[in-house]
Design a protein around this motif. Structure first.
Motif, short mmCIF file in Angstrom:
data_model
loop_
_atom_site.label_atom_id
_atom_site.label_comp_id
_atom_site.label_asym_id
_atom_site.label_seq_id
_atom_site.Cartn_x
_atom_site.Cartn_y
_atom_site.Cartn_z
N SER A 76 18.84 55.69 83.22
CA SER A 76 18.61 55.16 84.57
C SER A 76 18.85 53.67 84.70
O SER A 76 18.74 53.13 85.80
N ASN A 77 19.14 52.97 83.61
CA ASN A 77 19.34 51.52 83.70
C ASN A 77 20.52 51.16 84.59
O ASN A 77 21.48 51.92 84.71
N ASP A 78 20.45 49.98 85.18
CA ASP A 78 21.56 49.43 85.96
C ASP A 78 22.63 48.95 84.98
O ASP A 78 22.57 47.84 84.48
N TYR A 79 23.61 49.81 84.71
CA TYR A 79 24.60 49.47 83.69
C TYR A 79 25.62 48.45 84.18
O TYR A 79 26.40 47.94 83.39
N TYR A 103 23.45 64.00 77.88
CA TYR A 103 23.05 62.61 78.13
C TYR A 103 23.65 62.26 79.49
O TYR A 103 24.87 62.13 79.62
N LEU A 104 22.81 62.15 80.50
CA LEU A 104 23.23 62.08 81.90
C LEU A 104 23.03 60.70 82.51
O LEU A 104 22.08 60.01 82.19
N VAL A 105 23.93 60.35 83.42
CA VAL A 105 23.92 59.05 84.10
C VAL A 105 23.16 59.18 85.42
O VAL A 105 23.52 59.98 86.28
N ASP A 106 22.12 58.38 85.58
CA ASP A 106 21.38 58.29 86.85
C ASP A 106 21.97 57.12 87.63
O ASP A 106 21.39 56.04 87.72
N VAL A 111 16.65 59.38 90.14
CA VAL A 111 15.89 60.29 89.28
C VAL A 111 14.81 59.52 88.53
O VAL A 111 13.66 59.95 88.48
N GLY A 112 15.17 58.38 87.97
CA GLY A 112 14.18 57.55 87.30
C GLY A 112 13.03 57.20 88.22
O GLY A 112 11.86 57.24 87.83
N LYS A 113 13.37 56.86 89.46
CA LYS A 113 12.32 56.51 90.43
C LYS A 113 11.49 57.74 90.83
O LYS A 113 10.27 57.65 90.93
N ALA A 114 12.14 58.87 91.05
CA ALA A 114 11.42 60.09 91.44
C ALA A 114 10.45 60.53 90.35
O ALA A 114 9.38 61.06 90.65
N TYR A 115 10.81 60.31 89.12
CA TYR A 115 9.96 60.71 88.00
C TYR A 115 8.92 59.63 87.65
O TYR A 115 8.01 59.90 86.89
N TRP A 180 16.02 48.04 86.67
CA TRP A 180 16.25 48.45 88.05
C TRP A 180 17.18 47.47 88.76
O TRP A 180 17.17 46.29 88.46
N ARG A 181 17.94 47.99 89.70
CA ARG A 181 18.77 47.11 90.54
C ARG A 181 17.87 46.35 91.50
O ARG A 181 16.83 46.82 91.90
N ASP A 182 18.33 45.18 91.89
CA ASP A 182 17.57 44.39 92.87
C ASP A 182 17.67 45.00 94.25
O ASP A 182 18.61 45.59 94.64
#
Length: 182
Positions: A76-79, A103-106, A111-115, A180-182
């Protein structure tokens, strides 16, 4: 920044999601849930905590998968700000550690936020109904010697597969904050 995961919210219903692997193939959480449960591991490539447990995660995931318990990982990181976590590097990292799981890209971090994912690694152990039963660490070795570790995630998910319920006592995972993104 070092963070710890919160205490398990037993019975919390995990929301379904659709995410892509680094090649663009889409997968849903519900299709991976399985009759014995699912581990969702929020990880990334650059975090020293994830690097320290990556081989142990691959090993434990192989055992779980062999026992019919599914495993997926979500990044989930802002790549865009952390290029080490981009999809191309995800594929390389997965191959280096012989990940036996998706290994999935959020991409939009939804998804990271929902969880409510907090850090990398952050483990969500679901029963066959998609209810949260484990929110702990992979083992007690942390960043140290893993030769005599207690495989807490593995043991917890075996219990979940047998009974539908996770262990009452769980120790929080710890790791780097999700970027997280700004």
């Amino acid at each position: 920044m070092l963070l710890n995961t919160p205490i398990c919210d037993f019975g919390w219903k995990a929301p379904n999601f659709t995410l892509s692997d680094p090649s663009g193939n889409q997968f849903t959480m519900i299709d991976n849930l399985g009759d014995k449960g699912l581990v969702i591991a929020f990880i990334c490539n650059h975090c020293p905590y994830v690097k320290a447990i990556a081989d142990r995660l691959a090993l434990d995931a192989s055992i779980l998968i062999d026992e019919g318990i599914n495993v997926v990982a979500v990044m989930s990181n802002d790549y865009r700000d952390y290029s080490a976590d981009n999809p191309e590097n995800m594929a390389i990292f997965a191959a280096q550690h012989s990940f036996p799981f998706l290994y999935l890209v959020d991409e939009d971090q939804s998804v990271g936020k929902a969880y409510g994912a907090i850090c990398t690694p952050d483990f969500f152990g679901l029963n066959h109904l998609g209810q949260l039963q484990y929110r702990g660490r992979i083992d007690d070795a942390q960043m140290g010697d893993a030769s005599k570790r207690s495989p807490e995630l593995l043991d917890a998910m075996r219990l979940v597969a047998q009974t539908g319920r996770g262990p009452k006592q769980q120790t929080a995972s710890m790791g780097c904050s999700i970027k997280w993104r700004d």
